[in-house]
Each structure stands twice: as structure tokens, then as C-alpha cells.
Design a protein around this motif. Sequence first.
Motif, PDB file in Angstrom:
ATOM      1  N   ARG A1215       0.818  -1.201   0.000  1.00  0.00           N
ATOM      2  CA  ARG A1215       0.000   0.000   0.000  1.00  0.00           C
ATOM      3  C   ARG A1215       0.860   1.263   0.000  1.00  0.00           C
ATOM      4  O   ARG A1215       0.555   2.237  -0.685  1.00  0.00           O
ATOM      5  N   ALA A1216       1.948   1.234   0.759  1.00  0.00           N
ATOM      6  CA  ALA A1216       2.855   2.374   0.759  1.00  0.00           C
ATOM      7  C   ALA A1216       3.511   2.552  -0.603  1.00  0.00           C
ATOM      8  O   ALA A1216       3.662   3.676  -1.102  1.00  0.00           O
ATOM      9  N   LEU A1217       3.875   1.442  -1.208  1.00  0.00           N
ATOM     10  CA  LEU A1217       4.503   1.519  -2.519  1.00  0.00           C
ATOM     11  C   LEU A1217       3.523   2.017  -3.568  1.00  0.00           C
ATOM     12  O   LEU A1217       3.887   2.764  -4.490  1.00  0.00           O
ATOM     13  N   LEU A1218       2.236   1.624  -3.443  1.00  0.00           N
ATOM     14  CA  LEU A1218       1.215   2.119  -4.375  1.00  0.00           C
ATOM     15  C   LEU A1218       1.067   3.632  -4.252  1.00  0.00           C
ATOM     16  O   LEU A1218       0.861   4.339  -5.249  1.00  0.00           O
ATOM     17  N   LYS A1219       1.210   4.133  -3.051  1.00  0.00           N
ATOM     18  CA  LYS A1219       1.129   5.572  -2.842  1.00  0.00           C
ATOM     19  C   LYS A1219       2.267   6.310  -3.544  1.00  0.00           C
ATOM     20  O   LYS A1219       2.100   7.434  -3.985  1.00  0.00           O
ATOM     21  N   SER A1220       3.423   5.643  -3.606  1.00  0.00           N
ATOM     22  CA  SER A1220       4.579   6.295  -4.229  1.00  0.00           C
ATOM     23  C   SER A1220       4.417   6.419  -5.734  1.00  0.00           C
ATOM     24  O   SER A1220       5.023   7.287  -6.356  1.00  0.00           O
ATOM     25  N   GLY A1221       3.613   5.529  -6.345  1.00  0.00           N
ATOM     26  CA  GLY A1221       3.410   5.578  -7.784  1.00  0.00           C
ATOM     27  C   GLY A1221       4.593   5.082  -8.589  1.00  0.00           C
ATOM     28  O   GLY A1221       4.667   5.328  -9.794  1.00  0.00           O
ATOM     29  N   ASP A1222       5.524   4.396  -7.966  1.00  0.00           N
ATOM     30  CA  ASP A1222       6.708   3.867  -8.658  1.00  0.00           C
ATOM     31  C   ASP A1222       6.337   2.524  -9.286  1.00  0.00           C
ATOM     32  O   ASP A1222       6.387   1.475  -8.650  1.00  0.00           O
ATOM     33  N   THR A1223       5.927   2.567 -10.547  1.00  0.00           N
ATOM     34  CA  THR A1223       5.383   1.380 -11.220  1.00  0.00           C
ATOM     35  C   THR A1223       6.409   0.250 -11.271  1.00  0.00           C
ATOM     36  O   THR A1223       6.076  -0.916 -11.018  1.00  0.00           O
ATOM     37  N   GLU A1224       7.632   0.574 -11.593  1.00  0.00           N
ATOM     38  CA  GLU A1224       8.651  -0.469 -11.732  1.00  0.00           C
ATOM     39  C   GLU A1224       8.841  -1.229 -10.423  1.00  0.00           C
ATOM     40  O   GLU A1224       8.894  -2.455 -10.401  1.00  0.00           O
ATOM     41  N   LYS A1225       8.914  -0.495  -9.312  1.00  0.00           N
ATOM     42  CA  LYS A1225       9.099  -1.150  -8.026  1.00  0.00           C
ATOM     43  C   LYS A1225       7.846  -1.883  -7.582  1.00  0.00           C
ATOM     44  O   LYS A1225       7.921  -2.911  -6.906  1.00  0.00           O
ATOM     45  N   ILE A1226       6.675  -1.361  -7.965  1.00  0.00           N
ATOM     46  CA  ILE A1226       5.427  -2.049  -7.628  1.00  0.00           C
ATOM     47  C   ILE A1226       5.384  -3.414  -8.305  1.00  0.00           C
ATOM     48  O   ILE A1226       5.055  -4.433  -7.679  1.00  0.00           O
ATOM     49  N   VAL A1227       5.742  -3.445  -9.581  1.00  0.00           N
ATOM     50  CA  VAL A1227       5.745  -4.714 -10.320  1.00  0.00           C
ATOM     51  C   VAL A1227       6.776  -5.678  -9.721  1.00  0.00           C
ATOM     52  O   VAL A1227       6.497  -6.860  -9.522  1.00  0.00           O
ATOM     53  N   PHE A1228       7.949  -5.158  -9.405  1.00  0.00           N
ATOM     54  CA  PHE A1228       8.990  -6.015  -8.832  1.00  0.00           C
ATOM     55  C   PHE A1228       8.571  -6.564  -7.471  1.00  0.00           C
ATOM     56  O   PHE A1228       8.726  -7.755  -7.186  1.00  0.00           O
ATOM     57  N   PHE A1229       8.014  -5.681  -6.627  1.00  0.00           N
ATOM     58  CA  PHE A1229       7.625  -6.098  -5.288  1.00  0.00           C
ATOM     59  C   PHE A1229       6.530  -7.152  -5.332  1.00  0.00           C
ATOM     60  O   PHE A1229       6.534  -8.123  -4.573  1.00  0.00           O
ATOM     61  N   ALA A1230       5.575  -6.950  -6.231  1.00  0.00           N
ATOM     62  CA  ALA A1230       4.499  -7.928  -6.365  1.00  0.00           C
ATOM     63  C   ALA A1230       5.055  -9.280  -6.809  1.00  0.00           C
ATOM     64  O   ALA A1230       4.613 -10.333  -6.353  1.00  0.00           O
ATOM     65  N   GLY A1231       6.049  -9.234  -7.711  1.00  0.00           N
ATOM     66  CA  GLY A1231       6.623 -10.483  -8.206  1.00  0.00           C
ATOM     67  C   GLY A1231       7.359 -11.266  -7.144  1.00  0.00           C
ATOM     68  O   GLY A1231       7.341 -12.491  -7.139  1.00  0.00           O
ATOM     69  N   VAL A1232       8.051 -10.558  -6.219  1.00  0.00           N
ATOM     70  CA  VAL A1232       8.826 -11.266  -5.207  1.00  0.00           C
ATOM     71  C   VAL A1232       8.019 -11.575  -3.952  1.00  0.00           C
ATOM     72  O   VAL A1232       8.422 -12.412  -3.146  1.00  0.00           O
ATOM     73  N   SER A1233       6.871 -10.894  -3.753  1.00  0.00           N
ATOM     74  CA  SER A1233       6.084 -11.114  -2.532  1.00  0.00           C
ATOM     75  C   SER A1233       5.315 -12.418  -2.572  1.00  0.00           C
ATOM     76  O   SER A1233       5.165 -13.107  -1.570  1.00  0.00           O
ATOM     77  N   ARG A1234       4.749 -12.746  -3.755  1.00  0.00           N
ATOM     78  CA  ARG A1234       4.038 -14.023  -3.948  1.00  0.00           C
ATOM     79  C   ARG A1234       2.847 -14.158  -2.986  1.00  0.00           C
ATOM     80  O   ARG A1234       2.671 -15.198  -2.372  1.00  0.00           O
ATOM     81  N   GLN A1235       2.056 -13.083  -2.848  1.00  0.00           N
ATOM     82  CA  GLN A1235       0.835 -13.122  -2.042  1.00  0.00           C
ATOM     83  C   GLN A1235      -0.334 -12.693  -2.923  1.00  0.00           C
ATOM     84  O   GLN A1235      -0.219 -11.745  -3.704  1.00  0.00           O
ATOM     85  N   LYS A1236      -1.452 -13.394  -2.768  1.00  0.00           N
ATOM     86  CA  LYS A1236      -2.603 -13.139  -3.631  1.00  0.00           C
ATOM     87  C   LYS A1236      -3.074 -11.695  -3.508  1.00  0.00           C
ATOM     88  O   LYS A1236      -3.343 -11.020  -4.506  1.00  0.00           O
ATOM     89  N   GLU A1237      -3.199 -11.243  -2.273  1.00  0.00           N
ATOM     90  CA  GLU A1237      -3.738  -9.902  -2.051  1.00  0.00           C
ATOM     91  C   GLU A1237      -2.833  -8.853  -2.710  1.00  0.00           C
ATOM     92  O   GLU A1237      -3.324  -7.877  -3.296  1.00  0.00           O
ATOM     93  N   ILE A1238      -1.526  -9.059  -2.640  1.00  0.00           N
ATOM     94  CA  ILE A1238      -0.599  -8.090  -3.229  1.00  0.00           C
ATOM     95  C   ILE A1238      -0.674  -8.132  -4.750  1.00  0.00           C
ATOM     96  O   ILE A1238      -0.606  -7.093  -5.411  1.00  0.00           O
TER      97      ILE A1238
END
Length: 1458
Positions: A1215-1238
Motif C-alpha cells: 500500500r505504501a509503494l502504491l502511494k509512491s506511484g513507482d510502477t517499476e518497483k510495484i511490479v517487482f515487489f508484487a513479483g517477489v512477494s508471492r501473495q494473492k492480495e498483493i
Amino acid sequence: MAVYFDHKVEKPIAGPSVDIAWHSVRPLLAVASRGDGGGGTVHVYREEGELLEHATMQRACPSMSLDWHPIRPIVGAGWENGEILIWNEQERELYWAEHIHKHEVVLLKWSPNGTRLVSGDKNGLLVVWRADPRGRLQPGPLSKHELPQILTQCVFKPSVNPDTAADMAALARAAVSGDESALDMFSWKKGGKGPMKVSGDPDAQTCFIGGSEGNAFYVDEKGGCKAIFNADGAIRKLLYNEYKDILVVVTESLMLSQFSVSPEGHVQELMKVKLSGKQGEFDAIWAGRGLLAIATGETVIRMWDLDRDDNYALSLDGHQGFETGDYINCISFCDAKGILAGGTNNGRVALWRFSPAQGLAGRRQEGEQKWKLQAPANCDGNILQISWGSSKNLLAINNIANVIILHEHVMSSHFKDGVACVQTSPSILAVDMYNSGIHHDLKTDIHIKGVYTTRDHVAIWNGRKVVAYEIGPTIRCLGTFSTESMLIAIFDQNVYTTEPGKLQIRTFQGTVKQLLSFNEQEGEVIAIDINGYYLVVATSTGYLKIFDLSRREAKLHANPKYIHDSVSKLGSIVSIRVNCNGTKISILSNKTDGTCDPTLYVWDVDMDNVSHFDFAVGHGDQDDFTPQDESTEDQTDEERGRSEAARDIAGRYPISHYWDPQEPKLLVCEAKLSAAAVEMNTPKKSALASAMYIPPEVVIVSLFSTLEHGVMLQDSFPLGATHNSLIGLEVPYFYFVKKSSEIGQDDPHSPLSGLGNNIGRQVMRDFVGLEDGDKSARDAMMNFSYYLTIGNMDEAFKAIKLIKSCVPVEGTCYSSLLLSLETIPDGILEFCNLNCVVLHKLCIIPWKPHAEDAERLFKTCKRYDLLNDFYQASGQWSKAMETAELHDRIHLRTTYYNYAKHLEAKGDINGAIPNFEKSDTHRFEVPRMLFDEPQALEAYIMKTKDKALRKWWAQYMESTGEMETSLQFYEAAQDFLSLCRVYCYCGNMEKAAEICNETGDRAACYHLARQYENQDNVKEAIHFFTRAQAYSQAIRLCKEHGMEDQLMNLALMSTQYDMIEAARYYENNSNTQDKAVMLYHKGGHFSKALDLAFRTEQFGALQLIADDLDDTTDPVLLNKCAEFFMEHGQYDKAVELLVVAKKYFDALELCVQQSVTITEKLAEKMTIPKDTPQVNNDTRIKLLEKIADCCFTQGAYHLATKKYTQAGNKVKAMRALLKSGDTEKIVFFAGVSRQKEIYVMAANYLQSLDWRKDPEIMKNIIGFYTKGRALDSLAGFYDACAQVEIDEYQNYDKALGAMSEAYKCLTKAKMKNISQQEERIANLKHRIGLVKKFVQARRLYDDDAEEAMKQCQILLEEPDLDSAVRIGDVYGLMIEHYARQENYKRAYSAMEEMRNRIPTVNMAYYVNMATIEAVHRALEIPLGRGIGADIKGGGGRISDDEDGEVVEEEIYNGEEYC
């Protein structure tokens, strides 16, 4: 020295063996046998002759040819009936080739990379097959050729550069051992793709074929075959010289031809010569680079050096072990060992080792002299086939009746407690007991692979079984037990064996008495050694453990040592040894790249430090030496001697090492010359002498290892020509294993004649003449050697004086030698190396009649130090100085001094002075000698300009009251302290001050300051104390006289102690307390500085002090400072101090209340490290989340994300990363988190972007919804994609596909509201039906336009058509159709109908403008209102902003149903 173990293969059926073949890498031997009933079999055996039961090929006819795949464990066999069978040992599968040959297959050859197989039969049919990675021959060969002769030979042209052949061999060995990268290189794995990735073209599999009619053929890479030349007679051997691209042909009549080969396969004859030898059956092979070896059934092997056009013969005649009538039938060469093996008709295997001399001598050596004939290996029968093979370099012998595998084994040997054991044959051990003079030949029923002996016991083993014996006047077997350990040791009544992860202590019968375990981190035991009462163990991971064996059970003697902590570059440990008192452990190792490490490491157990001796340079770690390429002119005699000794052993690496069993500091190593070190070890002589110089290959190096001096070189000498290797030492002897050629050649009058003749011993250099001395004499001599090595001559002299016994010298005692030299024969004088004590006694005897004999004696013994003493004693000073210059430089200065004293005694003062100068004693001796002649002495001092002498003369003049003269000489000697002292004494303070200011001499300044202080001239005293850097004295004066301004500056220049003392002085004065605070701060007394600053309210000083506070500061002071800063509004300072005081929650609370920005540095300071003692993990997580909340509130979203992640709350982090609007990091974080909600959150965010223009974003949206199992949201996204295709591109086909995907996702989704899900499915299904009807109408238009128009009319009647299909698109299709039919009325009617249904329609958006103009022009209707649209984007076209709103709505819906 080696022996060969013979293993007879276990043939399951009786019958002759007709062919053998080794795998090039694996220890696998294929044997083709012919049954008594006529059938044939091919069996595969391991290295010790064990049959692989499953690896069998059998046919009713015999096998005619064998060949192994060059890399994989695959063997091919050609049979008499034309069949070709392939056995894959790795897969354990048998493959059949297509039955093309109808006659016996006499030729079978794999290509160098195994992708092709060439076969030829007796009828001349040549077939080239393709092979897959599993060895299966593909149906339908690459080519077939009918050649009019029997095919006899095949040789492939190597596609790999010969310079990389060694790398290829190493890669192959790595591949078969399981290395993944090597497996990939050779495509070993099942289903491996691609050819072998090696240099060269892998498909360039060209080869040459030879036939019985003398014709030779070339087969190109495509399988084409052409004749290239015709030889004189049947071709019996084809060989290819890859270094020069030359094809060598040997015919049946021994005609040798050489042909150059072009890249295209064209050949040109270079040479043809008739070889000498008996015609008939012969064998020809390569025995080195360009060296051809040929055996023709004679007593010699003929060698042809094709590169140098030279030939010679290796003969059996006159060599021990062979008899008349031994003829060599077959030969094989092992390139790795440099051994040429030949099988004879009487069952003997002749072995020649290629060992040329080094340097220029090797190049001048005759060819036959480069090969050394070894002791033969004996087998039964007539040897008709012999072959080296596998990476283990095994030798297989076929005498038709049996096949025997010979495995080379270095002869086992061991020496301890005066007992030497040497293996003389595979199952015989020679035991020599030196203390009792007893010799035994122990015959065993096992092949000996290792031996260990003590004074009373000996153990032998073969890797499967251990046998223990008691030795004495007789030998008695004590016990036998099974173990696979190859590391065995004996102490007292115990046998030490290794098992995985442990060391077992057993009885002689194998009963385990104690178990020493090693954990996984310590690794496996790889080396052990016992000396005295101590056992040392080394493990595979680099741990060393030493145990005390003096008690009933082994106890750990010291803490384990992880050697890699002290030696970072250490690779794997090869060997370890422990000294007799368990204080030092020596280590031999390999480097990380697997090569031998030239450094010997010694671990001092008591001090836990590691010293070393580097054989590459010949010095230890505590030696100061000059590199060989630098000048040695500035070296002392002692340093020059050490450098020369180091040069003698430089460029080597140690291969064995032993500690003396009684002397704990004596270590002896056997060091071998490295291949690239010949030039390094060549002494600096003339060019010819340097070229002819051959450094010894192996030297014996004795070392002393102590804590004070590290590892130091004591002596070195070449390994004797009769000795094979060092086996141990026991003062005063070194013990060696003799070479096999020297066994049996001992002197019968030798004191060792009663023992076996396998061991040789040599007296240590310093112990010649003391062999039979008592223990005290040996100890004294050992101490003498040690002190001489470290350069302590006084202690060396004290040690040597302890030797008082009468020492025999080659049968003549010391006392009789003193009485008369006439009683000693000249021969003894030339060959006796007398003990240094005897020589010293000899040199001082007044024996003028025997001076020549004495001189010759000293020169023969090379005791140039005593020769020097002899020349001095006999008055031959020129010879003495010459000897000292050339041979005895360590006594050079002493010689000059003695000569000067001699001249002084004669009254030659002028001659004595230069010799005193050369001996560096002139500063004392010349003034002593000239003291009674002051003028001459002063003139000498003025002439020499020696500062020490001038200072001495100045002092003498001062003592006599000659102040002016003393001042002149003090100034000439630059003794400024004395100048200042004399001027002060004379009352000339100004001149003294001038000297001090000009020179800055600290001693002079200090003396002058003391003088000024005595005169109460405080200002000048402080000045000169400061120049002398005696700040404490200057500070003392300032305090005593109230000079506060100067006190501050002096304190800041002085030590912390002086700063604090000055601060205490200032503290007592209320006006100078600010200076006290500063000095307390600079002096490191923070608590006092803070306390005084608080009391005097010095806020500026508080801020400076706070910057230097850390976690070692008193927490009370930190809290006090923090409260102070909070009271004065400096919240950022207060936060930092709270963090330092580890009050993290208070610091965070202050950040929230006072909006203190949390920087990344501050956040890291507030983060408690993992596994911090006395900190609960829940507390740490709570703190991290609070930090993250604060960062989130302040807008530091990336920092908040980091802290949420560290706290393990990935959802909040997202949620904090979504606030930042940093698309590249959002995609990377989602890929490494491996959680459905994320995943769902990331996909929802990406939908808010312009995903229509970025396919990567669209791909991520789909991927994240899929991974997040949010199929309903994915369905909504596909629906949105379909709408975009309709609105933006009018592409209903793609829209239909997207809607279909949405339907699939929606039907699989598991929504909470089932009724709503069913409603959405029904709605979507209805819309899909409408779109499908419109798509079908458009597709039908090209075939049946009228039917398409009818379907469009029906479609327009649908009540909710606009929910799926834009009405304008339907009308547009109809209008375009009517316009093409020139039915303009119908077209205009459709246009009017469209305007009625869509009042704000933009007609031009749906209908081509040209069509609209044509309709109006045909009906003569002016273009007016209704052509364009009053509202931009009307008629269903959605603008970008509206499109964004729709996406936002879908994101909301997606979150709702998530």
C-alpha cells in the motif's frame, strides 16, 4: 618407485579373448571373447577386473571390432554377421544399428566428438552413421560407399586444436565426475540439446580410410568419399600428426610415407622412406609429439622422430629382468605418465619412462638416453595386445587366454622409532629394525596399499582390510579387521582408522574402543599423524584438531584450529605432521586451483599463530631478504650467505615433511623443482655455464621452527643419485628409500650389512664424526646448529664447548689425531668431513711439518672458516683475506681486525689504520692507538670527517678546558645539544638561542628552556619548551605564572591528559569555564564537559558535544541532553540522542508530535538488528511498523515500504509503494512477494495507468490477476479490453476474443455473491451473442451481401444492442453497402434512421466522408446539420478522460469483489 598390481578379469565363460578396448576417461574395459562353441560375447569390466553383469553383448558369431565413444560410456561392437550393437552403460540400454552390412564388420571408429560412427566390412562397404547423444545410430546412414578392398584403417582429422587438448581432457574428466557445466558442454544429459560446445567445427568430421590394396580415401563432413593416393602395399597403419596436419602411412612392407593435408582434404606427399625391421605383424603408435614407435616382433622398439628426421632404438638387451628370447609384440604409450609399454612373447611387460635431462643438456642428449627402462611387470603367456586407458592410466594386457589389468601403485613405505618398512612387491614388505639389526621379509595375502609402523608393531591395508603384526625377532599376526579407510595409524596397542564423519580408535582385532566424531561443519578426516604422545587430524573443510594420547582415552589437547582464518589463500590440505611435544603442526596443501602450494605452513599450537616458509623464494615469513633481481652490494656477509642459500632451493614446492622424534624444532622437507623454475635456480655464471647448469630436481631441506624466529632455513642438499625419496629422520641420520636399480649394491662391510638393502641413510652435515656420540653430545651439536642458523654466535660457542667426549673420525679417534698426523692415511684426509670441534683443535696446534696436509684437509672438508684461522695462525695474511673475501665472508671483518692488530704489534701504525677501518672498529681502536700522539690523532679525525670521532674529540677537548676547539668540533659533528650546553655554560645565551631556533633540535631546545627557567625568564622558557614539544613543562609554567591565554593553545597541542589537567585549572575560574568545557570535550571527558556545560548553560557547547556522543555514553547524560534540546525546540537533535540512548519509541513519538522528518539514516539507526540479545522479536516488529507508519504519514513511501517489509507486513508495504506511484518497483515487489492480495492490489493499480498503449502493463495486469486468483477482476479487465477494441479500433474480432476470455474467467471465479455472478455471466453471454452476430454479418458480407444486410436489420431490432455493439457501426456497414450499390435513397434513409436513433451522432465517425458526400450529391441534398456532431465524441465514442473514468470504476468493482 612403483609397483604394478595385477587384476585378472573375471571371465564368465571359457574361451580366448580376441580384442580389448579402454574407455578414454572412465575406468571401463571392454573385452571381446570367442566361445568354445563358436559364439562371441563382449563384456565390460571395472578397473580391478570386476564384471559388470548387465553390460553384456552376445551373438552366435564372434565380435570383429570394438570402439568406445570418446566421451560417453558407450561402446560399439561389430560382428561377423554384419551386425553393429551399441551398449550405453549410463542408460544400461542396448541399441541395434540398421542391418546394412552383410559381411563381417572389421572397422569401427567413433568421431572425436561422438556424433558419428564409421563402419566398414570385409567386402569394402563403408558406412557413415549419425549418432544421437545416447549413442543410438539414426536410421538411414549419412552415406554408403562400395570400396574395392578390405578396409583396414580409419583415422579422424581432429577438429580440436591440439594446444587445447589438455583442456579438453580435463573437461572430459570433469564431465564424467558429474560436473554440471561440463555435462552441458558435452550434452551428456538426457534430452541434451545442441552439439558439444568445444572449439572447432563439431560437424567437421572428416576422416581417412586405408585399405588392403594400398588405396587411401578421404571422407568429408557431408559423407562424401574420394580416393586421395595409392600406397605401395596394404595399409597397416594410419596416423595423423595434428600439430603439423600431416598424415602418416605405414604399409605392410614397412614403407613409411608422410602427406601434408589441406583443409579441403587434398594431400601432397612429403617423404617416403623404407623402415628397418622384421616384416610381418607389427604395431605402430605415437610415443610423443611427432615421435613414432614401431614394434616388429624383435628385442627392440624402433623410434622415428619425424619432426627432427632422427631415429634410434630402445632395446631389452643387457637389462636386468629380461632374458634372451624376449621379443616385443605390441606397444602402447601413456602420454600422461610418459611411459611406453611393450608386451613380450614371454609374458613380460617392458616399461620405458621418458625422462630427459633439463636445459641444454637435455637438448644435446641422445634419443635413447632420454628413455629409462623400468623394472618389468611379469604376466603369463604370450602378450599379443597391450593398451593404456582411462583417466586413471590403467594398463590392460591380453594374452588370449586371460586379460590382466595392471594398476600402478607407488610403493608404500614408513619409518618410525628406528623401524623402516618398504614395499618391494604387491604383497611383500621389507621390515628393517635398526636398533636391533633385524631384517624381515613379510609376505601377505593382500595387495599392500598402505603401511604404518612403530617400534613393536606394523599395520598394512588395501582399502578393504587391515592386518596388524607384532615385530621383533619374529613376526606374529595380531589381528585382521575390515575397513575401507585409507588413513591408518598406530599408537601403543591402538589402531586409528577413519570413517565418514569420525575417527575410530580400535584394538588390533578391530574392536572400537573410542569414537572421535566430527560434525558437518568440520567435514571429513583427510589426514592424520602421530608423533610422541600426540595425534593431529585435518578435515576437508580446513579444521585441525590435536589430541593427547598419553592417557587411557584420547583427549583434546588444544582448541580446534580453522586454518582458513589464518591462511586465506589455502586450498585443500594434502598432508600434516606434528612435532614430538605437540606444540607445532606443519601443513602441505594445494592452492585453490588444485596446483601444489609452494608454501609450508606451521601452526604454533600454544600461541595460535601460523608461520610459513615459501619454497618458491626460499625464505620464511620473518626473513628480511633482497629479491633476486636487485643488487646485493649493500648486503652484509650474513645476508648475502642467506640469499645464496635461499636461491639454491627457490622455485620448488614441498612434497613431504617430517619432524624429528626427539627435537621439537627440527623439521625436514623434501622439495621438488617446479617446471618453470630452472632459470630461477641457475647461478649467475657465464652464458655457457648457465646453459649447462642443471639444478637438482629434488633437494632435502632442513628447517628450524620457533616462535621467535619463525621458520628458518638450516641446510639443504640434493637428493642422492641412489635415493628415491625421503622416508624420515632421527638425529643424526636422514633415512631414504633407495631406487630399485640400487637395491643389492650395498657395501658388505657396512654396519648396515645385516639389514635389508632397501633403505639408505645419510649423516646430517653437522653430525659427521658424532654418529656414535652420546645424547648430550648430540643435543649440544643440535643447539650449536640452531644458534648458528639464527646468527647467535655466543650461544653457538657455548653449545659447542659442551662436547667433551672422544669422537671417532672414520676409525681414527680424536686423541690419536692430535698426537700425530703421520698416523692418518692420505685417503682419510681427503674424504673425512671432520667435526668442527676436531678441526678447530687441529688448526691451533703448532704443526709446521704438516701445514700442507692441514691446508688440504680444510679445503677438502670445505671448512673455509677454519682454513682462514689456519692462515692467520700461520701468518699467511694475504691468503687469509683472500679466503675470507671468496669463501668466508662471515669472518671478513674479523680477519681485517686481526690483521690490523698484527700490524700494530709490528709497529706499522699507518698499515693498521685502514684495516681497522675495514673491520669497522676504527672509532675505538685508532684513538686508542694514537692517544699518545694528539696532533696525529687530530689530523686523522679532521681527515676522516667521521661525526662520531669528531664528537669524541670535542668531548675530550671540553674535558681539557679547550672550549673554542670543542665548539668547533661539536659544530662539525652537528651535535647541537652539546653546542647549546657549552654556550649556556659559557653564558652566551643568545648564541644558544640562535642555534636552537635555526636547527629546532628538541634536546637542545629543552636544555635551553631549563636554563631560562632557572633564570626566571618564563616567557623564553615557555617558548623553547614548546619548540622542544615538551608541552607539559610549558603548561606547568603557564599555570604557575597565570598565563591563561598561552595555556589554552598549549593544552590543545598536548595530550588528552594535559588537556584535562588544564580544564581543571580553568574550571576553578568562573570567567574561563567555557574553555574548561572545550578542553574536557577535546580530552574525551564527555561526562564532565556536559555536566559543566549544563551548570554554566553553555548551549552552543552542548550542541558540539552532542555530535560526538555515541552508545558508550552514560544513558543519564543522553536523556539529560535530549530533554535540554526538547526544551529549546531542537527536536531533531533530541530525536538523535534518544536513538543513541536506544529509546526508540520515545524518539518516534517525538517525531510524530513535532513532525521531525525521518531520514533513511535515522530510520536505520532506529532499526534493531535481528537476533539482538534481550530484545523480543515482537517488540522489534512493533517498532518497525511504527517507524513505517510515521514514514507513511510523512510521505516517505519508499522508506515506509522498506520498514513494513522488514516487519514482515507485505500488504502494508504494498500500500505504501502504491502511494509512491513507482510502477517499476510495484511490479517487482508484487513479483517477489508471492501473495494473492498483493498481486490483486498491483493489478488494480496498473489498471489506473494507460495500459492501452503499453503491452507490458497489460501483460502484468493479466499475470497478477491470474496469480492472485482474482478471476472476477480479470474478467472485468478482459471486458474493458473488449470495449477498447470496439471503441478505439472497431475490431470486433479481438473484442469477441477478449469477451470470451472474460466469460471463461467469470465462470471459474468464486464470488461471494452467487446471484450477482450469475447475472454478470448471463449479461456477458448475451453481449457475446450480439457481438458474434455482428461479426458473422461482417464476415458474410463478402459472400452474400443481401443476407448480411438482413442480419443487420435483425440485429438493429435487438432492444439492448448498444450494450455490446455500437449502433453506428451497424448502420455504417449498411450505408456503405447501399452506397456501393448506388442505392443512394436507401443509403440516405439509413442515415436518417441512424440520426433518429442517435440524435447526437457524428456521422463521419461511422461512415466514410466520401460516401456521405456521394449520397448527398446523388440526391442533390446539401450537406448540412447532422454530418458532424455538436458534441465531440458523440455516438458512443468515449474520450480519453471518460475512458479513464470507466477504468476507475472497474478498479473499484475489482476491489469490491476481490
